[in-house]
Design an enzyme around this catalytic site. Sequence first.
Site, short mmCIF file in Angstrom:
data_model
loop_
_atom_site.label_atom_id
_atom_site.label_comp_id
_atom_site.label_asym_id
_atom_site.label_seq_id
_atom_site.Cartn_x
_atom_site.Cartn_y
_atom_site.Cartn_z
N ARG A 1 0.83 -1.22 0.00
CA ARG A 1 0.00 0.00 0.00
C ARG A 1 0.85 1.25 0.00
O ARG A 1 0.62 2.18 -0.79
CB ARG A 1 -0.94 0.00 1.20
CG ARG A 1 -1.87 -1.20 1.21
CD ARG A 1 -2.93 -1.13 2.30
NE ARG A 1 -3.45 -2.47 2.57
CZ ARG A 1 -4.68 -2.76 2.92
NH1 ARG A 1 -5.58 -1.82 3.04
NH2 ARG A 1 -5.06 -3.99 3.16
N ASP B 1 -2.85 -16.33 -2.13
CA ASP B 1 -3.21 -15.71 -3.41
C ASP B 1 -2.10 -15.02 -4.18
O ASP B 1 -1.74 -15.40 -5.30
CB ASP B 1 -4.39 -14.75 -3.20
CG ASP B 1 -4.19 -13.78 -2.02
OD1 ASP B 1 -3.10 -13.78 -1.43
OD2 ASP B 1 -5.13 -13.02 -1.71
N GLU C 1 -11.59 -7.79 -6.21
CA GLU C 1 -11.05 -8.84 -7.09
C GLU C 1 -11.86 -9.11 -8.35
O GLU C 1 -11.30 -9.35 -9.41
CB GLU C 1 -10.82 -10.13 -6.30
CG GLU C 1 -9.58 -10.08 -5.41
CD GLU C 1 -9.70 -9.20 -4.18
OE1 GLU C 1 -10.85 -8.88 -3.79
OE2 GLU C 1 -8.66 -8.83 -3.60
N THR D 1 -0.16 -5.70 -6.31
CA THR D 1 -1.36 -6.38 -5.82
C THR D 1 -2.36 -5.42 -5.18
O THR D 1 -3.49 -5.79 -4.90
CB THR D 1 -0.99 -7.51 -4.84
OG1 THR D 1 -2.14 -8.33 -4.61
CG2 THR D 1 -0.49 -6.95 -3.52
C1 DMJ Z 1 -5.68 -5.90 -1.17
O1 DMJ Z 1 -5.07 -5.31 -0.08
C2 DMJ Z 1 -4.67 -6.62 -2.01
O2 DMJ Z 1 -5.23 -6.88 -3.24
C3 DMJ Z 1 -4.20 -7.87 -1.35
O3 DMJ Z 1 -3.29 -8.58 -2.15
C4 DMJ Z 1 -5.38 -8.76 -1.06
N1 DMJ Z 1 -6.45 -8.10 -0.39
C5 DMJ Z 1 -6.80 -6.75 -0.68
C6 DMJ Z 1 -8.04 -6.56 -1.50
O4 DMJ Z 1 -9.04 -7.44 -1.32
#
Ligand code: DMJ
Length: 593
Positions: A182, A311, A488, A575
């Site tokens: 983040r 994931d 997602e 991500t």
């Molecule tokens: C986000 O912080 C990122 O995508 C992370 O990898 C997984 N969870 C959240 C969103 O759902």
Amino acid sequence: MAESHPHRRIKTKTDQTDTSKTQAGSKVDGGSPSPKPFALAIPALVLLASLVVYSVSHWFPLRSLQNLLYFRDETYLKGVRPNSVPVFTADEARRDAVVEAFKHAWLAYERDAMGDDEYHPISQKGTNLTAAGGIGYTVIDSIDAMLIMGLDDEYERARAWIRDKLSFDRNASFSTFETTIRVMGGLLSTYYLSGGDTLFLEKAQQIADRLLPAFDTPSGLPLPMVNLHLLEGVPDRDTGDFVSTAEASTLQLEFRYLAYLTDEDIYWDKVEKVMVVLKAATLPHGLAPIFIDIETGIYGLSPIRLGSRGDSYYEYLLKQYLQTNQTEDIYRQMYDEAMTGIHMYLAQRSVPGNLLNTAELIPDRAKNGKTGWRLLPKQDHLVCFLGGSLMLGATTSGAVVDHVSVPPLPNELSPQGKRDWFTGVELIKTCLATHNTQTKLPPEIAYFRLRSQKDKNSGKKLPPDWYIKGSPPGKPPPLDARYILRPETVESLFIAFRLTGDTWYRDQGWAIFQAIEKHCRIPTGGYASIKNVDQVPVEHEDKMETFMMSETLKYLYLLFSDASVLPLSEYVFNTEAHPLPIFSPIADSSSLL
Ligand code: DMJ
């Protein structure tokens, strides 16, 4: 092993004439409560042997036969709508509605909680992750979206806060993973998108330097937490000697890009070392249990899944390959192997609707007393990143030509590419099916009725293919029933749209956006999570996750933008949906080779 840094001092992909192949597109946090790893790590060999046995006895013959089907000639790629005319232009009305939603979220946060890590839109206040003070979580996670959406005034105010108020000198423990994706991700992305505003690079390097102590462990795997003032790695109380696989393996895009920008080897080497350890520990077919021992670098006996804590391991295999312009073949190999493993062990079909879903493997005692794997038909919403990711992988790792068409043609993809494309399309449809609730929003976790398992649910009044566990009418909703503004599905829709130009994906994204507007929008400002997707009117939870602005609304904006905005051939999204430029190394000396 790791000594050099061939990956820097180079040009970004945009600078190059060689635009080989098309490419880009994003997960750890808490879907379900995560089981603690067992105290003892077991040798990878035992896991390996049990997976092989499992494979032979349950799946291999059937799957191999299925895979053969993908070799047949086709006019259209399986999963591409015949005769659909690709669209590359913006849907301005929908795009502008998303910008309005972003302002509704940001302006409320700015009014009530500017600078605080997290926002609570119902009580109209902010909180910090720790009592030691905030680290700019929400501001930094959101600022690149402001640049992308052309919100110049909002951007200037957020930038001024980062310049004048931001401090990382906090005497408390912060998540290595969350801070990287983040905070570092947001700063690096903003640095690039702002045309090189050094404020963001300086701040990115400051936080990276405070995170580096996390890697000072016997194996090189990072500790899950870091005290940003004491500059010490800190174990997680819940997971002890272990770090989750996704947390360890989802730092690489950020640290590698920082190394590229600063020419400081240490950032690259620390995260590549993690990949060396993970590669050595990998199970057959590239599958990875969700916990690994920080001291020994051996996987703990823990579930294998594509949801929480697993994931983004799979996501970043592909994205590391894409980030350096498809030059590090080792990541392609690891990715390809993992995708084959997913097809062999985790991909399932449900009854009666034949929805493709992914199950989990849970380690258990077999009848003979040995370790075996039990299939659990549970899919976190987090897994929904995988549909788009598979499609993206199909057009890059799975391409047999330099330039893949939009949509791809069958002869442009390898058999594995075709398989992954089709699975990606099918998985997106499954994720959309989990939106078939009272609110049209998906639950945090769905259970599927599998073809391969006895039907234990017959006779119950439950949705046919999937259901929310522990959700009988009249009872308080389980945590699984929540929707916490996750991105997602829309993330996958964005990628699918860019790779096909098929407006069907846009229409699905618009329906999701409307459902969010209807059920999550708080009239006084901001958006809130809901406690039960299958109940209207909804009950809110007083929290707007930072990924609402950084991911969900950004991906929706991009879904409705024209195809020249952040093209997947030039950017790789971390991500947390922070776009980073693709760049090329000049030599190949990966320590993974
Ligand atoms: C986000 O912080 C990122 O995508 C992370 O990898 C997984 N969870 C959240 C969103 O759902």
